[in-house]
Design an enzyme around this catalytic site. Structure first.
Site, PDB file in Angstrom:
ATOM      1  N   ARG A 199      -1.350 -32.787  -2.933  1.00 39.25           N
ATOM      2  CA  ARG A 199      -2.606 -33.206  -3.560  1.00 39.25           C
ATOM      3  C   ARG A 199      -2.896 -32.574  -4.910  1.00 39.25           C
ATOM      4  O   ARG A 199      -3.929 -32.857  -5.509  1.00 39.25           O
ATOM      5  CB  ARG A 199      -3.796 -33.002  -2.614  1.00 39.25           C
ATOM      6  CG  ARG A 199      -3.668 -33.820  -1.333  1.00 39.25           C
ATOM      7  CD  ARG A 199      -4.758 -33.505  -0.379  1.00 39.25           C
ATOM      8  NE  ARG A 199      -6.043 -33.854  -0.970  1.00 39.25           N
ATOM      9  CZ  ARG A 199      -6.950 -34.608  -0.399  1.00 39.25           C
ATOM     10  NH1 ARG A 199      -6.713 -35.104   0.788  1.00 39.25           N
ATOM     11  NH2 ARG A 199      -8.081 -34.861  -0.979  1.00 39.25           N
ATOM     12  N   ASP A 200      -2.028 -31.698  -5.406  1.00 41.96           N
ATOM     13  CA  ASP A 200      -2.237 -31.124  -6.732  1.00 41.96           C
ATOM     14  C   ASP A 200      -0.883 -30.818  -7.376  1.00 41.96           C
ATOM     15  O   ASP A 200      -0.669 -29.766  -7.948  1.00 41.96           O
ATOM     16  CB  ASP A 200      -3.092 -29.854  -6.642  1.00 41.96           C
ATOM     17  CG  ASP A 200      -3.681 -29.446  -7.988  1.00 41.96           C
ATOM     18  OD1 ASP A 200      -3.788 -30.316  -8.887  1.00 41.96           O
ATOM     19  OD2 ASP A 200      -4.017 -28.262  -8.151  1.00 41.96           O
ATOM     20  N   LEU A 201       0.025 -31.762  -7.264  1.00 39.80           N
ATOM     21  CA  LEU A 201       1.372 -31.585  -7.778  1.00 39.80           C
ATOM     22  C   LEU A 201       1.384 -31.843  -9.279  1.00 39.80           C
ATOM     23  O   LEU A 201       1.134 -32.961  -9.729  1.00 39.80           O
ATOM     24  CB  LEU A 201       2.317 -32.546  -7.050  1.00 39.80           C
ATOM     25  CG  LEU A 201       3.795 -32.301  -7.153  1.00 39.80           C
ATOM     26  CD1 LEU A 201       4.163 -30.883  -6.751  1.00 39.80           C
ATOM     27  CD2 LEU A 201       4.550 -33.297  -6.288  1.00 39.80           C
TER      28      LEU A 201
END
Length: 185
Positions: free
Chosen positions: A163-165
């Site tokens: 979710r925060d790549l």
């Protein structure tokens, strides 16, 4: 987690900002206990969406680690997210492309996550490139390592999403052979 000692003032009237640390953050020299491990804040690194990140030195062996502090305040949702992050981090341990967890604890002071220290990140590597482009072999190496980490997340009994790549979150560490680089999430 217990605040054991704050020895980091530059003088009786100095502020955290004057010491290079934003207000409300731990300052250099602060001694903290996370689980069974005592550590000393070496440097404030950054603040993210809801956490503050520091490099710390373990008191028992002098090793450098990274401490993520998530202030919880009176918000039950923040506590739930911190508990979930710790749970997910524990579940993902043992994979070469996942940052290793040393200790984690939630107290009235917040959530504290002590992790391995990675020597660099992909964003810095990109900035260090003289022509602002990484060679194909390096890009493929980074991509391969990130794919292995993401696959490990997706193949859990209950699949996990990052979710925060983004490049800022891809870290670089020396491989066990001391020569090669391993990229980690």
């Amino acid at each position: 987690m217990a605040l054991l000692l704050d020895t980091a003032t530059s003088g009786p009237n100095s502020t955290a900002a004057e010491r290079g640390t934003p207000e409300g953050h731990y300052v250099q020299g602060t001694v903290l206990q996370v689980g069974e491990l005592s550590c000393v804040v070496k440097q404030f690194l950054a603040s993210g969406g809801y956490a503050h990140v520091y490099t710390v030195t373990l008191m028992h062996d002098g090793a450098t680690r990274v401490l993520k502090h998530i202030p919880l305040g009176d918000e039950p949702e923040r506590r739930r997210r911190a508990e979930q992050e710790i749970d997910y981090t524990k579940r993902l341990q043992g994979h070469a492309n996942i940052v290793a967890l040393e200790a984690a604890e939630i107290t009235d002071g917040g959530a504290f996550i002590l992790m391995e220290h990675c020597s660099g990140d992909v964003l810095s590597l990109m900035g260090a490139s003289t022509d602002r482009m990484l060679d194909e072999a390096t890009v493929l190496h980074i991509f391969y390592d990130v794919c292995k980490a993401v696959a490990h997340m997706h193949y859990q009994q209950e699949p996990l999403l990052h979710r925060d790549l983004k490049v800022e979150n891809i870290l670089a560490a020396a491989a066990a052979d001391g020569v090669h680089t391993v990229y980690k999430l």
